[in-house]
Design a protein around this motif. Structure first.
Motif, short mmCIF file in Angstrom:
data_model
loop_
_atom_site.label_atom_id
_atom_site.label_comp_id
_atom_site.label_asym_id
_atom_site.label_seq_id
_atom_site.Cartn_x
_atom_site.Cartn_y
_atom_site.Cartn_z
N PHE A 79 -1.58 -13.45 -11.99
CA PHE A 79 -2.25 -12.22 -11.55
C PHE A 79 -3.46 -12.52 -10.66
N THR A 80 -3.45 -13.65 -10.00
CA THR A 80 -4.58 -14.03 -9.15
C THR A 80 -4.87 -12.97 -8.09
N ASP A 81 -3.82 -12.43 -7.47
CA ASP A 81 -3.98 -11.45 -6.39
C ASP A 81 -3.74 -10.03 -6.89
N TRP A 82 -4.16 -9.72 -8.10
CA TRP A 82 -3.85 -8.42 -8.69
C TRP A 82 -4.41 -7.26 -7.89
N LYS A 83 -5.58 -7.44 -7.27
CA LYS A 83 -6.16 -6.35 -6.48
C LYS A 83 -5.27 -6.02 -5.28
N PHE A 84 -4.74 -7.05 -4.67
CA PHE A 84 -3.84 -6.86 -3.53
C PHE A 84 -2.55 -6.17 -3.98
N TYR A 85 -2.03 -6.59 -5.14
CA TYR A 85 -0.82 -5.98 -5.67
C TYR A 85 -1.06 -4.52 -6.05
N LEU A 86 -2.25 -4.22 -6.59
CA LEU A 86 -2.57 -2.84 -6.95
C LEU A 86 -2.59 -1.94 -5.73
N SER A 87 -3.15 -2.47 -4.64
CA SER A 87 -3.14 -1.70 -3.38
C SER A 87 -1.71 -1.47 -2.89
N ASP A 88 -0.87 -2.49 -3.05
CA ASP A 88 0.53 -2.37 -2.64
C ASP A 88 1.28 -1.34 -3.47
N ILE A 89 1.03 -1.33 -4.79
CA ILE A 89 1.76 -0.40 -5.65
C ILE A 89 1.32 1.03 -5.38
N LEU A 90 0.05 1.23 -5.05
CA LEU A 90 -0.41 2.57 -4.68
C LEU A 90 0.25 3.03 -3.38
N GLU A 91 0.43 2.09 -2.46
CA GLU A 91 1.13 2.42 -1.21
C GLU A 91 2.58 2.78 -1.50
#
Length: 279
Positions: A79-91
């Motif tokens: 989950f190192t890039d979880w913030k990036f993944y969260l942005s992607d899931i919102l998109e």
């Protein structure tokens, strides 16, 4: 039912009356030659489909060890890039929202024109074939077309979801219209209302709960579909998922999949609450 009739009719003299014989003659048999033929045809189709699909439970059992070894590579999740993944899931969720909303709006008039109890048969045939074409082609194919038209990004994914979902919702909406009670429509017609008024006041109020339920379900499905469209450059978390797969970063793949599962579970929970209030 026939058994109870036989009992009552033979209680006095022990003989079966003509009425009982008539009831027994009218009762459908569970096993008939025609049903046996259809059963044999169904079995033959299943066997043929299994052969064409190369179904082999033996191969599946032999490959369980390889599957277990491969799945173990996905743990522990990264989950190192979880913030990036969260942005992607919102998109991705945003793509699902707009793709579903646009489809629901366009599906309403198409569904009315595809309903046999509302529209003329020639129109029903044309619109149903149009909906079939929209529904038969996968979102990924539409995404490839729209990527060429509008470029890489989530907008192409929204358009792909919109077209495919319109075909699906159009079919479901029309089936809901065909299952309505005719009484309210006939009552409105008796007042001298126009065809449009019959639809607005007699048809739509009966199908709104089902339409909403269908739309919410398709929204859940579209969020899952949107996660795959990134493979062809149509935005969403699918881009990160595809890149992680290509780089053999299975820990990141696992993290993305877990985030996607949580997102879909939350959407399903909220949708279920809404459906319970409407139906």
């Amino acid at each position: 039912m026939a058994k109870s009739v036989v009992t009552s009719q033979t209680r006095d003299d022990g003989n079966v009356s003509t009425e009982v014989m008539r009831v027994l003659a009218e009762e459908k048999k569970l096993v008939t030659p025609l049903r046996i033929v259809w059963l044999l045809i169904a079995i033959a189709v299943l066997i043929y489909a299994a052969q064409k699909s190369d179904i082999s439970l033996i191969e599946l059992a032999e490959g369980t060890g390889n599957m277990a070894e491969y799945i173990s590579r996905y743990f522990p999740p990264d989950f190192t890039d979880w913030k990036f993944y969260l942005s992607d899931i919102l998109e991705t969720i945003g793509m699902g929202i707009w793709g579903t909303l646009m489809a629901a709006i366009i599906a309403v008039p198409l569904a009315v024109m595809a309903s046999e109890n509302v529209a003329p048969l020639w129109m029903v045939f044309i619109i149903r074939r149009f909906l079939d074409a929209m529904r038969a082609i996968n979102e990924v194919v539409f995404a490839l077309i729209f990527v060429v038209a509008v470029g890489l990004g989530p907008f192409a994914g929204v358009l792909a979801l919109f077209v495919h979902t319109t075909g699906t919702l159009g079919k479901l909406f029309s089936e809901a219209i065909e299952a309505i009670e005719p009484g309210p429509v006939e009552g409105i017609r008796a007042t001298g209302a126009s065809k449009l008024q019959e639809i607005i006041f007699g048809v739509i109020p009966q199908v709104i709960p089902l339409w909403t339920s269908f739309t919410l379900y398709r929204f859940e499905a579209n969020v899952r579909s949107a996660s795959v469209l990134g493979i062809v450059g149509a935005g969403g978390i699918g881009v990160s998922l595809y890149q992680s797969f290509r780089a053999f970063k299975y820990g990141k793949v696992s993290a993305i999949l877990l985030i996607l599962i949580v997102a879909v579970a939350l959407i399903d929970t909220i949708s279920a609450r809404i459906r319970q209030r409407l139906i």
